[in-house]
Design a protein around this motif. Structure first.
Motif, mmCIF file in Angstrom:
data_model
loop_
_atom_site.group_PDB
_atom_site.id
_atom_site.type_symbol
_atom_site.label_atom_id
_atom_site.label_comp_id
_atom_site.label_asym_id
_atom_site.label_seq_id
_atom_site.Cartn_x
_atom_site.Cartn_y
_atom_site.Cartn_z
ATOM 1 N N ASP A 1 37.514 43.225 33.371
ATOM 2 C CA ASP A 1 38.438 42.180 33.817
ATOM 3 C C ASP A 1 39.666 42.320 32.924
ATOM 4 O O ASP A 1 39.683 41.832 31.790
ATOM 5 N N TYR A 2 40.690 42.993 33.410
ATOM 6 C CA TYR A 2 41.826 43.357 32.565
ATOM 7 C C TYR A 2 42.565 42.142 32.012
ATOM 8 O O TYR A 2 43.042 42.159 30.877
ATOM 9 N N GLU A 3 42.636 41.090 32.791
ATOM 10 C CA GLU A 3 43.303 39.883 32.298
ATOM 11 C C GLU A 3 42.494 39.232 31.188
ATOM 12 O O GLU A 3 43.050 38.707 30.220
ATOM 13 N N ASP A 4 41.184 39.265 31.323
ATOM 14 C CA ASP A 4 40.321 38.717 30.271
ATOM 15 C C ASP A 4 40.440 39.566 29.010
ATOM 16 O O ASP A 4 40.494 39.021 27.890
ATOM 17 N N ARG B 1 43.012 41.266 28.089
ATOM 18 C CA ARG B 1 44.342 40.985 27.518
ATOM 19 C C ARG B 1 44.352 39.659 26.764
ATOM 20 O O ARG B 1 44.880 39.561 25.648
ATOM 21 N N ALA B 2 43.737 38.640 27.363
ATOM 22 C CA ALA B 2 43.696 37.315 26.724
ATOM 23 C C ALA B 2 42.929 37.370 25.411
ATOM 24 O O ALA B 2 43.346 36.773 24.401
ATOM 25 N N ARG C 1 50.415 44.502 30.324
ATOM 26 C CA ARG C 1 49.526 43.925 31.332
ATOM 27 C C ARG C 1 49.066 45.023 32.289
ATOM 28 O O ARG C 1 49.870 45.644 32.973
ATOM 29 N N TRP C 2 47.763 45.268 32.316
ATOM 30 C CA TRP C 2 47.198 46.286 33.193
ATOM 31 C C TRP C 2 47.014 45.756 34.606
ATOM 32 O O TRP C 2 46.614 44.608 34.792
ATOM 33 N N GLU C 3 47.286 46.595 35.581
ATOM 34 C CA GLU C 3 47.041 46.256 36.976
ATOM 35 C C GLU C 3 45.780 46.959 37.469
ATOM 36 O O GLU C 3 45.445 48.045 36.990
ATOM 37 N N ASN C 4 45.120 46.334 38.427
ATOM 38 C CA ASN C 4 43.941 46.948 39.026
ATOM 39 C C ASN C 4 44.402 47.975 40.062
ATOM 40 O O ASN C 4 44.958 47.613 41.102
#
Length: 446
Positions: A392-395, A397-398, A418-421
């Motif tokens: 979960d790239y947003e997780d 990053r957080a 910020r990574w994109e899927n």
């Protein structure tokens, strides 16, 4: 006038000639008629039965091929990155007939001289690889001042030198100078709140492994049929979907071929032993793993690789483990990631193909994105979430942003990447999006 003999005289002469002829013919041996007759005689033929006996004997060691040197070969520089320094030393000897039998009479001494580097330990030394590192992470300055060099740095170069010693005479197997000097430092940092950080600086090579049927049900044939592509990564989690791992097909094909080899009486024993070992240690365990677990995919997931000995060490509290959060710093950009795989114990600086291509679009499994020691890796030991789960790239990053905040955070105005899927949509998702919406019956009959 000649006189003619009387008839009686002629008759006597003829009678005498006939008498002589009869006598001669009577003296000849009677003529024998030769008749050729074939008689069949029975012959007893001896039949010899050949019995093949197999006797196992110890094979003499195979002598490695002698290195050939062409007439115009120049050994001054090598593809391994080190240079030959030559010197001719002359000594007085004995007779040529004696000297030519002694190997020591005509020989070259080869000494590989290697300078083992020390670890960068100050901010000034770190910024030689990552300029502006101190201003990018303001809280890093006091941490580096109190940092200690990790024992893993000494162990890394000990592993490198041990490898050089064992391969010194095998020039083709030597580490290149690039891979020998691939690490600038490993430091243990500790924040006032107790947060531990493992800082490593080096280059970046590429890893291109991993598979997951749940997220990527199909992969190119060249990967499916490749015997080099590894379907697993150290970071994995329990499979949740029913779609089989796409690399199972390739493994099943190789398993069929392997079993055919074992059944073939013409295959040598040594080969069969190797095939059995491969079935037992690679093919069967690999199939079992792919059926029950999912893994990172290097082409899509941003992760880094840490040497296996560091991953397995349970005593050093600063050693990163699989799943720990990390950030990668290159040319002022900070990329969030996790420790996703374990690598060789004699080299460092590897990242997934997704990370590598983001830093350098030319990167590939055969082309490293960064050759210089300009990449800084900050790992946060003990931060992995258990159990492991799908990326979960947003997780990620957080969590990385929160951890950086514990050591002073990023300079104002700088944000984490910020990574994109980029995974292709799943077949079910495509079909679902293509289905027309059902009409509301109430709208048909107002």
């Amino acid at each position: 006038m000649k006189s003619t003999p009387p008839k009686s005289s002629l008759w006597k002469i003829l009678c005498a000639i006939l008498a002589v002829a009869v006598v001669v013919l009577g003296l000849r041996k009677p003529k024998t008629e030769i008749v050729e007759k074939t008689v069949e005689v029975p012959v007893v033929k001896e039949v010899v039965k050949v019995v093949e006996k197999t006797v196992e004997v110890e094979k003499p060691p195979v002598r490695p091929p002698v290195m050939g040197i062409s007439r115009d070969a120049d050994l001054t520089e090598t593809s391994k990155g080190f240079t030959f320094r030559s010197q001719v030393k002359l000594e007085n000897g004995g007779l040529a007939t004696e000297e030519r039998k002694q190997k020591s009479s005509y020989m070259a001494d080869y000494v590989l001289t290697v300078r083992v580097p020390r670890a960068a330990a100050t901010l000034e030394e770190l910024e030689k690889g990552s300029p502006g590192l101190g201003s990018l992470f303001p809280g890093l300055v006091p941490l580096v001042e109190k940092a200690s060099v990790s024992d893993f740095f000494e162990k890394l170069y000990s592993n490198k030198t041990d490898r050089l010693k064992s391969d010194a005479a095998k020039l083709g197997g030597l580490l290149t100078s690039h891979n020998f000097f691939d690490c600038q430092t490993m430091l243990n940092l500790t924040a006032e709140n107790g947060r531990r950080v493992f800082l490593m600086q080096g280059d970046m090579d590429v890893v291109s492994d991993g598979s997951d049927g749940d997220r990527l049900p199909t992969m190119p044939d060249e990967i499916v049929n490749s015997s080099y592509y590894q379907p697993t990564t150290s970071y994995g989690w329990a499979k949740v979907g029913d779609t089989p791992n796409p690399l199972i097909k390739g493994y099943e094909k190789r398993l069929v071929v392997a079993r055919k080899e074992l059944a073939d009486p013409n295959v040598a024993k040594e080969r069969k032993d190797w095939v059995r070992s491969r079935i037992r240690t690679v093919l069967e365990p690999g199939l079992e793993e792919m059926k029950r677990r999912s893994f990172l995919i290097a082409d899509y997931d941003p992760f880094i690789v840490i040497p296996m000995n560091i991953i397995l060490d349970r005593r050093d509290k600063y050693g990163p483990k699989v799943g720990d959060y990390a950030v990668v710093v290159h040319e002022g950009i900070v990329y969030p990631a996790i420790v996703g795989d374990a690598g060789p114990t004699f080299k460092v600086g590897e990242a997934s193909l997704r990370m590598a291509r983001q830093i350098n679009p030319k990167a590939s499994p055969y082309w490293r994105p960064v050759s210089d020691l300009t990449v800084t890796y900050l790992c946060f030991p003990g931060t992995a979430k258990k159990p492991h789960r799908a990326p979960d790239y947003e997780d990620w990053r957080a969590n990385c942003e929160s951890l950086l905040g514990e050591i002073g955070g990023l300079r104002e105005g700088v944000e984490l990447f910020r990574w994109e899927n980029t995974l292709p949509p799943l077949p079910g998702a495509e079909i679902e999006s293509e289905e027309p919406e059902e009409e509301d019956p109430a709208e048909e009959n107002p």
